[in-house]
Design an enzyme around this catalytic site. Structure first.
Site, mmCIF file in Angstrom:
data_model
loop_
_atom_site.group_PDB
_atom_site.id
_atom_site.type_symbol
_atom_site.label_atom_id
_atom_site.label_comp_id
_atom_site.label_asym_id
_atom_site.label_seq_id
_atom_site.Cartn_x
_atom_site.Cartn_y
_atom_site.Cartn_z
ATOM 1 N N HIS A 1 0.841 -1.202 0.000
ATOM 2 C CA HIS A 1 0.000 0.000 0.000
ATOM 3 C C HIS A 1 0.870 1.244 0.000
ATOM 4 C CE1 HIS A 1 0.619 0.924 4.315
ATOM 5 N NE2 HIS A 1 0.498 -0.379 4.526
ATOM 6 N N CYS B 1 2.765 -4.975 6.899
ATOM 7 C CA CYS B 1 2.472 -4.566 5.526
ATOM 8 C C CYS B 1 3.702 -4.008 4.835
ATOM 9 C CB CYS B 1 1.349 -3.530 5.505
ATOM 10 S SG CYS B 1 -0.273 -4.267 5.706
#
Length: 152
Positions: A111, A127
């Site tokens: 992301h 992440c």
């Protein structure tokens, strides 16, 4: 010169006309280098710097596939019911989400980030953070089912 067609070639090569080759794209995330490589037809076509999971929250290693792609994702805290809407400047996911791991509760993926100074560090909760321009480009290069290999 007498030219004579060779019979049988159409039987051997008929599939070239029916099913053209599709370029195989896959991702390789190298945690120790904090880089993701985009491979196509056995050559690297892109390389991006990333931030990865910090100690205690390491990015999982293994072979995965892109399971979900979301443009303008809503961020949901994993410790509370707090949400930050899509497109909000403080949304920690930025404008793109490419999910490749889930245990049914938590999810891990690539992301964007509103904190570009974190790229290149082991700082996330698992992440893979990317610069906004890089995740936008990556988002357009991958499809659902794209292989993702994560290694040390």
């Amino acid at each position: 010169m007498n030219w004579r067609p060779i019979t049988g070639l159409t039987l051997v090569f008929w599939w070239l006309m029916v099913a053209p080759a599709v370029a195989q794209v896959w991702l390789e995330l190298i945690l120790s280098q904090r880089r993701v490589l985009v491979w196509r037809d056995n050559r690297v076509i892109r390389s991006y710097p990333v931030a990865v999971g910090k100690p205690g929250w390491e990015t999982p290693q293994g072979d995965f596939v892109v399971e979900v792609k979301v443009k303008d994702p809503v961020w949901q805290s994993f410790t509370s019911s707090t949400q930050i809407p899509a497109g909000h400047p403080r949304n920690p996911l930025g404008r793109h989400w490419i999910g490749f791991w889930s245990d049914g509760v938590d999810e891990i993926g690539f992301h964007g980030t509103p904190h570009p100074e974190t790229v290149g560090k082991a700082i996330s909760h698992g992440c893979v953070r990317m610069y906004p321009r890089d995740i936008a480009e990556l988002f357009n290069l991958v499809e659902l089912g794209t292989p993702v290999r994560v290694r040390r």
